[in-house]
Write a protein that holds these residues in place. Structure first.
Motif, PDB file in Angstrom:
ATOM      1  N   ALA A  93     -13.312 -39.544   6.864  1.00 44.73           N
ATOM      2  CA  ALA A  93     -13.452 -40.723   6.014  1.00 44.73           C
ATOM      3  C   ALA A  93     -12.846 -40.485   4.632  1.00 44.73           C
ATOM      4  O   ALA A  93     -12.913 -39.384   4.085  1.00 44.73           O
ATOM      5  CB  ALA A  93     -14.925 -41.092   5.873  1.00 44.73           C
TER       6      ALA A  93
ATOM      7  N   LEU B 263     -11.281 -47.919  11.709  1.00 45.86           N
ATOM      8  CA  LEU B 263     -11.180 -46.598  11.100  1.00 45.86           C
ATOM      9  C   LEU B 263     -11.642 -45.541  12.093  1.00 45.86           C
ATOM     10  O   LEU B 263     -12.362 -45.841  13.048  1.00 45.86           O
ATOM     11  CB  LEU B 263     -12.030 -46.534   9.831  1.00 45.86           C
ATOM     12  CG  LEU B 263     -11.745 -47.622   8.780  1.00 45.86           C
ATOM     13  CD1 LEU B 263     -12.768 -47.541   7.649  1.00 45.86           C
ATOM     14  CD2 LEU B 263     -10.334 -47.488   8.244  1.00 45.86           C
ATOM     15  N   HIS B 264     -11.230 -44.287  11.862  1.00 44.61           N
ATOM     16  CA  HIS B 264     -11.641 -43.203  12.752  1.00 44.61           C
ATOM     17  C   HIS B 264     -13.167 -43.100  12.759  1.00 44.61           C
ATOM     18  O   HIS B 264     -13.805 -43.128  11.704  1.00 44.61           O
ATOM     19  CB  HIS B 264     -11.020 -41.883  12.296  1.00 44.61           C
ATOM     20  CG  HIS B 264     -11.056 -40.808  13.341  1.00 44.61           C
ATOM     21  ND1 HIS B 264     -12.206 -40.145  13.679  1.00 44.61           N
ATOM     22  CD2 HIS B 264     -10.082 -40.298  14.137  1.00 44.61           C
ATOM     23  CE1 HIS B 264     -11.944 -39.263  14.631  1.00 44.61           C
ATOM     24  NE2 HIS B 264     -10.671 -39.342  14.931  1.00 44.61           N
ATOM     25  N   PRO B 265     -13.799 -42.981  13.949  1.00 44.95           N
ATOM     26  CA  PRO B 265     -15.266 -42.982  14.016  1.00 44.95           C
ATOM     27  C   PRO B 265     -15.932 -41.768  13.386  1.00 44.95           C
ATOM     28  O   PRO B 265     -17.105 -41.825  13.014  1.00 44.95           O
ATOM     29  CB  PRO B 265     -15.552 -43.035  15.526  1.00 44.95           C
ATOM     30  CG  PRO B 265     -14.314 -42.512  16.172  1.00 44.95           C
ATOM     31  CD  PRO B 265     -13.184 -42.954  15.288  1.00 44.95           C
TER      32      PRO B 265
ATOM     33  N   ARG C  28     -16.107 -48.478  12.076  1.00 40.36           N
ATOM     34  CA  ARG C  28     -15.856 -47.126  12.594  1.00 40.36           C
ATOM     35  C   ARG C  28     -16.352 -47.055  14.030  1.00 40.36           C
ATOM     36  O   ARG C  28     -15.607 -47.286  14.968  1.00 40.36           O
ATOM     37  CB  ARG C  28     -16.551 -46.084  11.711  1.00 40.36           C
ATOM     38  CG  ARG C  28     -15.913 -45.949  10.341  1.00 40.36           C
ATOM     39  CD  ARG C  28     -16.412 -44.725   9.600  1.00 40.36           C
ATOM     40  NE  ARG C  28     -15.816 -44.675   8.270  1.00 40.36           N
ATOM     41  CZ  ARG C  28     -14.616 -44.182   8.034  1.00 40.36           C
ATOM     42  NH1 ARG C  28     -13.895 -43.692   9.013  1.00 40.36           N
ATOM     43  NH2 ARG C  28     -14.126 -44.177   6.797  1.00 40.36           N
TER      44      ARG C  28
ATOM     45  N   ASP D 119     -12.159 -46.877   2.193  1.00 40.94           N
ATOM     46  CA  ASP D 119     -13.227 -47.769   2.656  1.00 40.94           C
ATOM     47  C   ASP D 119     -13.504 -48.844   1.618  1.00 40.94           C
ATOM     48  O   ASP D 119     -13.678 -50.030   1.953  1.00 40.94           O
ATOM     49  CB  ASP D 119     -14.508 -46.963   2.928  1.00 40.94           C
ATOM     50  CG  ASP D 119     -14.382 -46.071   4.149  1.00 40.94           C
ATOM     51  OD1 ASP D 119     -13.247 -45.812   4.571  1.00 40.94           O
ATOM     52  OD2 ASP D 119     -15.420 -45.622   4.662  1.00 40.94           O
TER      53      ASP D 119
END
Length: 231
Positions: A188, A181-183, A208, A193
């Motif tokens: 988010a 997932l995008h850090p 992430r 999630d």
């Protein structure tokens, strides 16, 4: 329109005025950005323009084979100079720049991340996974519509449904399935999630920033993407 007039416009004016003040009382010599897509970020860049502070862009991500007009416009129209990763990126960007009649100077200087990877020692991972290791790199929903690579209209809802389907299908496979997932937590989506975590019993994990992307890719037997964006 109401949100734009009542929220975005006043916020942009406020940020512009605040940035003018900060640039006046500080010794800032230049403004460097990696992305410049929002009204707020453009207000900051415009304030730097008006203050005589050079605005410098450095390529963050791009579908380099065919960047969209929107991406090139965001990158260049308020920048004095823009740094590209390499020749191909620069040529593709300049083709659109010339068509849009933008005057921004571009230079090829490489990628800071690639330089770091080339000059750093390989990381010895202590992570142990059951093979095969399948890494699924998800595209985020925010601003992904800028990547116009298909004749079909972009839909964040369709992307979300596609991602859920991919995870569901991966969950029945043998090995370890890691969902990257995008850090940045700004992007988010808690419900997504939770969906990823619902497959833990099938050896599906979401990460992430716990594992950096180069290390994660080096451990992977298979890498899956859903859209050719910054992934």
């Amino acid at each position: 329109i109401e949100t734009f007039l009542n929220i975005i416009v006043p916020a942009s004016v406020g940020v512009y005025q605040r940035t003018l003040y900060l640039l006046k009382i500080t010794k800032i010599k230049g403004l460097l950005f990696s992305i410049n897509p929002t009204a707020i970020s453009k207000s900051i860049s415009f304030a730097a323009n008006k203050s005589g502070i050079p605005v410098i862009g450095w390529q963050h991500g791009d579908a380099n084979y065919k960047p969209s007009d929107a991406i090139v416009l965001n990158d260049l129209f308020l920048a004095d100079v823009f740094f590209s990763w390499g020749k191909g990126c620069d040529e593709n960007r300049n083709e659109i720049k010339n068509r849009l009649k933008l005057k921004t100077k571009t230079e090829i200087i490489g990628s800071a991340i690639l330089d770091d990877l080339m000059h750093s020692k390989p990381q010895n991972s202590k992570l142990k996974f059951r093979h095969p290791v399948i890494v699924y790199v998800t595209s985020m929903y925010y601003l992904t519509n800028s990547y116009l690579f298909s004749e079909w209209a972009y839909s964040d809802n369709a992307l979300y449904k596609t991602q859920k389907t991919i995870i569901e299908k991966l969950s029945i496979l043998e090995g370890t399935k890691i969902i990257k997932l995008h850090p940045n937590m700004f992007y988010a989506l808690p419900i997504f999630d939770a969906y990823c975590n619902s497959f833990k019993k099938q050896n599906v994990f979401s990460v992430r920033s716990q594992i950096n992307a180069p290390l994660l890719f080096s451990l992977a037997d298979i890498i899956v993407i859903d859209m050719p964006t910054t992934t």
